[in-house]
Scaffold this motif. Structure first.
Motif, PDB file in Angstrom:
ATOM      1  N   ARG A  70       0.847  -1.196   0.000  1.00  0.00           N
ATOM      2  CA  ARG A  70       0.000   0.000   0.000  1.00  0.00           C
ATOM      3  C   ARG A  70       0.879   1.241   0.000  1.00  0.00           C
ATOM      4  O   ARG A  70       1.859   1.314   0.745  1.00  0.00           O
ATOM      5  N   GLY A  71       0.514   2.203  -0.830  1.00  0.00           N
ATOM      6  CA  GLY A  71       1.192   3.491  -0.836  1.00  0.00           C
ATOM      7  C   GLY A  71       0.399   4.479  -0.008  1.00  0.00           C
ATOM      8  O   GLY A  71       0.022   4.203   1.129  1.00  0.00           O
ATOM      9  N   TYR A  72       0.119   5.638  -0.585  1.00  0.00           N
ATOM     10  CA  TYR A  72      -0.694   6.618   0.141  1.00  0.00           C
ATOM     11  C   TYR A  72      -2.037   5.996   0.523  1.00  0.00           C
ATOM     12  O   TYR A  72      -2.732   5.416  -0.315  1.00  0.00           O
ATOM     13  N   GLY A  73      -2.398   6.156   1.780  1.00  0.00           N
ATOM     14  CA  GLY A  73      -3.726   5.742   2.207  1.00  0.00           C
ATOM     15  C   GLY A  73      -4.639   6.948   2.261  1.00  0.00           C
ATOM     16  O   GLY A  73      -4.213   8.086   2.010  1.00  0.00           O
ATOM     17  N   PRO A  74      -5.899   6.760   2.602  1.00  0.00           N
ATOM     18  CA  PRO A  74      -6.799   7.906   2.758  1.00  0.00           C
ATOM     19  C   PRO A  74      -6.355   8.784   3.922  1.00  0.00           C
ATOM     20  O   PRO A  74      -6.052   8.280   5.008  1.00  0.00           O
ATOM     21  N   GLU A  75      -6.288  10.090   3.690  1.00  0.00           N
ATOM     22  CA  GLU A  75      -5.833  10.998   4.743  1.00  0.00           C
ATOM     23  C   GLU A  75      -6.698  10.899   5.990  1.00  0.00           C
ATOM     24  O   GLU A  75      -6.234  11.118   7.109  1.00  0.00           O
ATOM     25  N   GLU A 100     -17.345   8.508   8.121  1.00  0.00           N
ATOM     26  CA  GLU A 100     -16.932   9.828   7.624  1.00  0.00           C
ATOM     27  C   GLU A 100     -16.762  10.841   8.743  1.00  0.00           C
ATOM     28  O   GLU A 100     -16.208  11.926   8.537  1.00  0.00           O
ATOM     29  N   GLU A 101     -17.240  10.490   9.943  1.00  0.00           N
ATOM     30  CA  GLU A 101     -17.098  11.393  11.087  1.00  0.00           C
ATOM     31  C   GLU A 101     -15.853  11.083  11.921  1.00  0.00           C
ATOM     32  O   GLU A 101     -15.555  11.797  12.876  1.00  0.00           O
ATOM     33  N   ILE A 102     -15.127  10.035  11.555  1.00  0.00           N
ATOM     34  CA  ILE A 102     -13.913   9.620  12.255  1.00  0.00           C
ATOM     35  C   ILE A 102     -12.697  10.018  11.423  1.00  0.00           C
ATOM     36  O   ILE A 102     -12.604   9.672  10.248  1.00  0.00           O
ATOM     37  N   PHE A 103     -11.761  10.712  12.037  1.00  0.00           N
ATOM     38  CA  PHE A 103     -10.520  11.112  11.367  1.00  0.00           C
ATOM     39  C   PHE A 103      -9.338  10.503  12.136  1.00  0.00           C
ATOM     40  O   PHE A 103      -9.041  10.914  13.258  1.00  0.00           O
ATOM     41  N   ILE A 104      -8.682   9.527  11.525  1.00  0.00           N
ATOM     42  CA  ILE A 104      -7.526   8.890  12.146  1.00  0.00           C
ATOM     43  C   ILE A 104      -6.318   9.808  11.978  1.00  0.00           C
ATOM     44  O   ILE A 104      -6.077  10.349  10.899  1.00  0.00           O
ATOM     45  N   SER A 105      -5.535   9.957  13.046  1.00  0.00           N
ATOM     46  CA  SER A 105      -4.388  10.877  13.001  1.00  0.00           C
ATOM     47  C   SER A 105      -3.200  10.275  13.738  1.00  0.00           C
ATOM     48  O   SER A 105      -3.270   9.146  14.233  1.00  0.00           O
ATOM     49  N   ASP A 106      -2.130  11.045  13.832  1.00  0.00           N
ATOM     50  CA  ASP A 106      -0.920  10.569  14.503  1.00  0.00           C
ATOM     51  C   ASP A 106      -0.812  11.060  15.939  1.00  0.00           C
ATOM     52  O   ASP A 106       0.246  10.961  16.546  1.00  0.00           O
ATOM     53  N   GLY A 107      -1.884  11.593  16.512  1.00  0.00           N
ATOM     54  CA  GLY A 107      -1.831  11.963  17.916  1.00  0.00           C
ATOM     55  C   GLY A 107      -2.856  13.008  18.306  1.00  0.00           C
ATOM     56  O   GLY A 107      -3.149  13.925  17.540  1.00  0.00           O
ATOM     57  N   SER A 108      -3.389  12.885  19.508  1.00  0.00           N
ATOM     58  CA  SER A 108      -4.344  13.875  20.010  1.00  0.00           C
ATOM     59  C   SER A 108      -3.676  15.220  20.259  1.00  0.00           C
ATOM     60  O   SER A 108      -4.315  16.266  20.159  1.00  0.00           O
ATOM     61  N   LYS A 109      -2.385  15.195  20.620  1.00  0.00           N
ATOM     62  CA  LYS A 109      -1.668  16.458  20.799  1.00  0.00           C
ATOM     63  C   LYS A 109      -1.702  17.253  19.502  1.00  0.00           C
ATOM     64  O   LYS A 109      -1.948  18.465  19.511  1.00  0.00           O
ATOM     65  N   CYS A 110      -1.455  16.569  18.383  1.00  0.00           N
ATOM     66  CA  CYS A 110      -1.492  17.245  17.083  1.00  0.00           C
ATOM     67  C   CYS A 110      -2.888  17.762  16.785  1.00  0.00           C
ATOM     68  O   CYS A 110      -3.070  18.912  16.354  1.00  0.00           O
ATOM     69  N   ASP A 111      -3.886  16.922  16.993  1.00  0.00           N
ATOM     70  CA  ASP A 111      -5.255  17.310  16.634  1.00  0.00           C
ATOM     71  C   ASP A 111      -5.779  18.446  17.495  1.00  0.00           C
ATOM     72  O   ASP A 111      -6.389  19.392  16.986  1.00  0.00           O
ATOM     73  N   THR A 112      -5.564  18.367  18.812  1.00  0.00           N
ATOM     74  CA  THR A 112      -6.056  19.447  19.668  1.00  0.00           C
ATOM     75  C   THR A 112      -5.328  20.751  19.363  1.00  0.00           C
ATOM     76  O   THR A 112      -5.889  21.834  19.512  1.00  0.00           O
ATOM     77  N   GLY A 113      -4.063  20.634  18.929  1.00  0.00           N
ATOM     78  CA  GLY A 113      -3.317  21.829  18.559  1.00  0.00           C
ATOM     79  C   GLY A 113      -3.709  22.380  17.207  1.00  0.00           C
ATOM     80  O   GLY A 113      -3.765  23.600  17.004  1.00  0.00           O
ATOM     81  N   ASN A 114      -4.002  21.489  16.262  1.00  0.00           N
ATOM     82  CA  ASN A 114      -4.275  21.926  14.887  1.00  0.00           C
ATOM     83  C   ASN A 114      -5.715  22.367  14.660  1.00  0.00           C
ATOM     84  O   ASN A 114      -5.977  23.217  13.796  1.00  0.00           O
ATOM     85  N   LYS A 290      -2.940  19.176   4.561  1.00  0.00           N
ATOM     86  CA  LYS A 290      -1.753  19.269   5.409  1.00  0.00           C
ATOM     87  C   LYS A 290      -1.281  17.948   6.006  1.00  0.00           C
ATOM     88  O   LYS A 290      -0.292  17.915   6.733  1.00  0.00           O
ATOM     89  N   PHE A 291      -1.969  16.860   5.718  1.00  0.00           N
ATOM     90  CA  PHE A 291      -1.670  15.596   6.383  1.00  0.00           C
ATOM     91  C   PHE A 291      -1.807  14.466   5.384  1.00  0.00           C
ATOM     92  O   PHE A 291      -2.773  14.419   4.617  1.00  0.00           O
ATOM     93  N   ASN A 292      -0.854  13.530   5.407  1.00  0.00           N
ATOM     94  CA  ASN A 292      -0.901  12.402   4.480  1.00  0.00           C
ATOM     95  C   ASN A 292      -1.370  11.111   5.128  1.00  0.00           C
ATOM     96  O   ASN A 292      -1.293  10.051   4.523  1.00  0.00           O
ATOM     97  N   GLY A 293      -1.848  11.193   6.336  1.00  0.00           N
ATOM     98  CA  GLY A 293      -2.417  10.015   6.969  1.00  0.00           C
ATOM     99  C   GLY A 293      -1.423   9.224   7.782  1.00  0.00           C
ATOM    100  O   GLY A 293      -0.209   9.388   7.694  1.00  0.00           O
ATOM    101  N   VAL A 294      -1.970   8.315   8.589  1.00  0.00           N
ATOM    102  CA  VAL A 294      -1.180   7.417   9.427  1.00  0.00           C
ATOM    103  C   VAL A 294      -0.837   6.174   8.610  1.00  0.00           C
ATOM    104  O   VAL A 294      -1.659   5.680   7.836  1.00  0.00           O
TER     105      VAL A 294
END
Length: 408
Positions: A70-75, A100-114, A290-294
């Motif tokens: 797998r290359g790029y996944g869904p952001e 569609e209401e769930i956004f997977i990310s690399d950390g809550s620190k990033c999300d709460t900040g962004n 701004k994000f390429n996904g986990v």
């Protein structure tokens, strides 16, 4: 000439945890033989559960074969993980969500900040005090505040004092606030919010057309059955709340990075002329820009947390940390300290003795017991006179630390 974003210059001298690191390094250099026990930053110490490691290996092997590479996944994240989250974390509590209401990310620190950057700079921000510093600092960086004062409070932010008198859960303010940061189970105090308290906040946000940013990173540590795990257990919350969750502490992903943010379709913000704007597609647009996904191996490993074996192994680790919390809480209480938290969260919040300041107590603990904790003042003015200890340590180290503190 090139100019700097001068909002960064408003930030106070040192981010809390780097300052703790600086003082600790200085002491270690001066006392190289000292065995320092770190109960400060909330980093896990147990290795990843066997089921998670097995899933990681399997996913990495898939990346080595052309048919399964797998290359790029869904952001926004893979749907298999979003569905596992919905079916295991939310549906059993009566909360229905769409992938569609769930956004997977690399950390809550990033999300709460962004996440604050998708809202206008003229919004008034409210935070609980003491507070996780990222909530404040990222708003300062964005230019949503004025300068800070000697206590570290910034003009333009409404601070809601959390004290033993209000069970560290403040009521909504009388004035208008627009962007509200709530963290329960709370970091740093270890307190939880009742359904009644959360209902007051949801009702306030609906009346005032405000949005709650609800950080539920520690919900897996809740032990008391009456305590809500999600703000969406409160009627009407889908209209006014964004929720953050994390695999970092719950499943030990601090070093592998995986979290998620829930942005309901009903959630609306407004333009200057009063038009309703759906927030979900705005956050989706931000993430895809701004994000390429986990990575796929990380998400595949996170999904295993929801298997029967994964749940059992992760629960065993959570129980280990919560037993640490019980030991710390009980021992400190026996020593005469006033202690809070440690029942539904992996943090113990203690009142420093005899009016000793938070940083002074930090230095005493480091120098006399060779134990590192977190000064409450670093979390805000209402944290002065308090101190946070983390239950994420090794059991033997925690028992040693408590013996040293008892002798201090």
């Amino acid at each position: 000439m090139i100019t700097i974003n001068e909002n960064y210059l408003k930030l106070k001298a040192g981010y809390l945890f780097p300052e703790i690191g600086r003082r600790t390094r200085a002491f270690q250099e001066a006392h190289p033989d000292a065995h320092i026990i770190r109960l400060g930053i909330g980093d896990v110490t147990l290795p990843l559960a066997p089921a998670i490691i097995e899933a990681f290996h399997k996913a990495v092997d898939e990346m080595a074969q052309k048919p399964t590479f797998r290359g790029y996944g869904p952001e926004q994240g893979y749907e298999f993980l979003a569905r596992a989250v919905i079916e295991n974390d939310f549906q059993p509590r009566g909360v229905e969500l769409a992938p569609e209401e769930i956004f997977i990310s690399d950390g809550s620190k990033c999300d709460t900040g962004n996440l604050q950057e998708i809202f206008g700079l003229d919004n008034t921000v409210a935070v609980t005090d003491p507070v996780y510093p990222v909530y404040i600092d990222t708003n300062v960086m964005a230019g949503r505040t004025g300068p800070g004062d000697e206590q570290g409070c910034y003009e333009g932010i409404v601070y809601l004092a959390c004290t033993p008198q209000n069970n560290f859960t403040p009521a909504p303010p009388e004035q208008q606030v627009d962007l509200i940061y709530l963290c329960y189970p709370n970091n740093p105090t270890g307190a939880v919010a009742t359904r009644v308290a959360l209902r007051e906040w949801v009702d306030y946000a609906r009346r005032r057309r405000a949005i709650i940013l609800f950080d539920a990173a520690y919900e897996a540590f809740i032990t008391e059955p009456e305590v809500p795990h999600s703000i969406y257990e409160i009627p009407g919350a889908r209209e006014v709340a964004i929720e953050f969750r994390s695999f970092s502490k719950m499943a030990g992903f601090t070093g592998t990075r995986c979290a998620l943010t829930v942005v309901p379709q009903e959630l609306k913000a407004f333009t200057a002329d009063g038009r309703e704007i759906q927030v979900n597609p705005i956050w989706h647009r931000r993430q895809t820009t701004k994000f390429n996904g986990v990575s796929y191996p990380v998400q595949a490993a996170a999904a295993v947390v929801y298997t029967e074996e994964g749940k059992k192994q992760v629960r065993s680790q959570i129980d280990y940390y919560m037993e640490n919390a019980r030991l710390i809480r009980t021992a400190l209480a026996d020593m005469g300290y006033r202690v809070y938290g440690g029942v539904n969260a992996p943090y113990i919040w203690l009142q420093t003795p005899d009016g000793v300041g938070s940083w002074q107590f930090f230095d005493q603990l480091l120098q006399q017991a060779h134990v590192v904790g977190t000064p409450g003042a670093g979390f805000g003015p209402a944290g002065e006179g308090f101190f946070r200890l983390s239950a994420f340590g090794d059991r033997e180290n925690i028992q040693t630390a408590l013996t040293r503190i008892r002798k201090m």
